[in-house]
Design an enzyme around this catalytic site. Structure first.
Site, PDB file in Angstrom:
ATOM      1  N   LYS A   3     -10.498 -14.736  -8.719  1.00 23.40           N
ATOM      2  CA  LYS A   3     -11.774 -14.116  -8.342  1.00 23.40           C
ATOM      3  C   LYS A   3     -12.952 -14.650  -9.167  1.00 23.40           C
ATOM      4  CE  LYS A   3      -9.582  -9.865  -6.651  1.00 23.40           C
ATOM      5  NZ  LYS A   3      -9.736  -8.400  -6.490  1.00 23.40           N
TER       6      LYS A   3
ATOM      7  N   TYR B  97     -10.983  -8.493   3.771  1.00 19.72           N
ATOM      8  CA  TYR B  97     -10.635  -7.159   3.245  1.00 19.72           C
ATOM      9  C   TYR B  97     -10.874  -6.054   4.279  1.00 19.72           C
ATOM     10  CZ  TYR B  97     -10.113  -8.723  -1.662  1.00 19.72           C
ATOM     11  OH  TYR B  97      -9.679  -9.297  -2.834  1.00 19.72           O
TER      12      TYR B  97
ATOM     13  N   ARG C  32       3.376  -9.944  -7.439  1.00 24.36           N
ATOM     14  CA  ARG C  32       2.759  -8.616  -7.574  1.00 24.36           C
ATOM     15  C   ARG C  32       3.083  -8.020  -8.945  1.00 24.36           C
ATOM     16  NH1 ARG C  32      -1.314  -6.731  -4.412  1.00 24.36           N
ATOM     17  NH2 ARG C  32      -0.500  -4.620  -4.560  1.00 24.36           N
TER      18      ARG C  32
ATOM     19  N   THR D 233      -3.755  -2.866 -10.193  1.00 20.59           N
ATOM     20  CA  THR D 233      -5.097  -3.247  -9.710  1.00 20.59           C
ATOM     21  C   THR D 233      -6.156  -3.107 -10.791  1.00 20.59           C
ATOM     22  OG1 THR D 233      -4.476  -2.528  -7.492  1.00 20.59           O
ATOM     23  CG2 THR D 233      -6.823  -2.769  -7.927  1.00 20.59           C
TER      24      THR D 233
ATOM     25  N   ARG E 117      -3.723  -9.556 -14.895  1.00 22.51           N
ATOM     26  CA  ARG E 117      -4.919  -8.698 -14.890  1.00 22.51           C
ATOM     27  C   ARG E 117      -5.183  -8.103 -16.263  1.00 22.51           C
ATOM     28  NH1 ARG E 117      -3.566  -6.172  -8.971  1.00 22.51           N
ATOM     29  NH2 ARG E 117      -5.034  -7.403  -7.745  1.00 22.51           N
TER      30      ARG E 117
ATOM     31  N   ASN F  70     -10.943  -7.849 -11.511  1.00 18.96           N
ATOM     32  CA  ASN F  70      -9.534  -7.815 -11.943  1.00 18.96           C
ATOM     33  C   ASN F  70      -8.865  -9.191 -11.844  1.00 18.96           C
ATOM     34  OD1 ASN F  70      -9.384  -7.868  -9.176  1.00 18.96           O
ATOM     35  ND2 ASN F  70      -8.018  -6.123  -8.972  1.00 18.96           N
TER      36      ASN F  70
ATOM     37  N   HIS G 223      -6.339 -11.655  -6.867  1.00 21.77           N
ATOM     38  CA  HIS G 223      -5.756 -10.909  -5.740  1.00 21.77           C
ATOM     39  C   HIS G 223      -4.448 -11.599  -5.395  1.00 21.77           C
ATOM     40  CE1 HIS G 223      -5.208  -9.233  -1.690  1.00 21.77           C
ATOM     41  NE2 HIS G 223      -4.865 -10.466  -1.360  1.00 21.77           N
TER      42      HIS G 223
ATOM     43  N   GLU H 199      -2.681 -13.846   5.283  1.00 27.52           N
ATOM     44  CA  GLU H 199      -3.714 -14.216   4.306  1.00 27.52           C
ATOM     45  C   GLU H 199      -3.727 -15.727   4.045  1.00 27.52           C
ATOM     46  OE1 GLU H 199      -3.274 -11.713   0.842  1.00 27.52           O
ATOM     47  OE2 GLU H 199      -3.908  -9.939   1.941  1.00 27.52           O
TER      48      GLU H 199
END
Ligand code: CMP
Length: 147
Positions: free
Chosen positions: A9, A49, A85, A91, A102, A112, A115, A126
């Protein structure tokens, strides 16, 4: 083999930790099969999103994710969706488990750092959102690394 989408990000790009994050995924044993840096429009992020549209954090999320460049990448391994994950952590970076991406590189719920797709089906969608089929590179390290 399974593929998953990871987005690095704008906060991580701004903190100059893109290389550290990619290195962490490499060291975690995953295979990088696609990568590009883009500056997405608000419309692109809204579409990506869409599932969160209407939630209180949606508008700020769209603003944030379109404020600067992002790095989109595809990582491959067995069970990569669930592995990644766990690897990235919760998150909210403030609550992310020690040593997760993160926790190490993020700041809060919005900033964070990364993604990652949350299911195999979402990963397929995605990846297709950002990459054409022929941009996912199927290659074998052993075929050329030792040459
Ligand atoms: P990500 O994994 O990219 O998926 C949706 C994003 O929305 C999430 O990471 C967060 O950055 C953001 N998000 C989710 N919940 C909240 C929240 N309560 N407040 C702010 N941002 C949130």
């Amino acid at each position: 083999m399974e593929n998953t989408l990871v987005i690095i990000k704008p906060d991580a790009v701004g903190k100059k930790v893109v290389g550290d994050i990619i290195k962490a995924f490499d060291n975690f044993g995953l295979k990088l099969v696609a990568l590009k840096m883009i500056k997405p429009s608000k419309e692109t992020i809204e579409q990506f999103y869409l599932i969160h549209k209407g939630k209180v954090f949606f508008e700020p999320l769209v603003e944030f994710m379109s404020c600067g460049p992002i790095v989109v990448c595809v990582w491959q391994s067995e069970n990569v969706v669930s592995k990644v994950r766990s690897f990235i952590g919760s998150t909210d970076s403030q609550k992310a488990e020690i040593g997760t991406i993160r926790n190490l590189f993020g700041t809060n719920n919005r900033k964070n750092a990364v993604h990652a797709s949350d299911s195999i089906e979402n990963a397929k969608n995605e990846i297709a959102f950002f990459f054409k089929n022929d941009e996912i590179l199927d290659y074998n390290y052993d075929a050329w690394v030792s040459k």
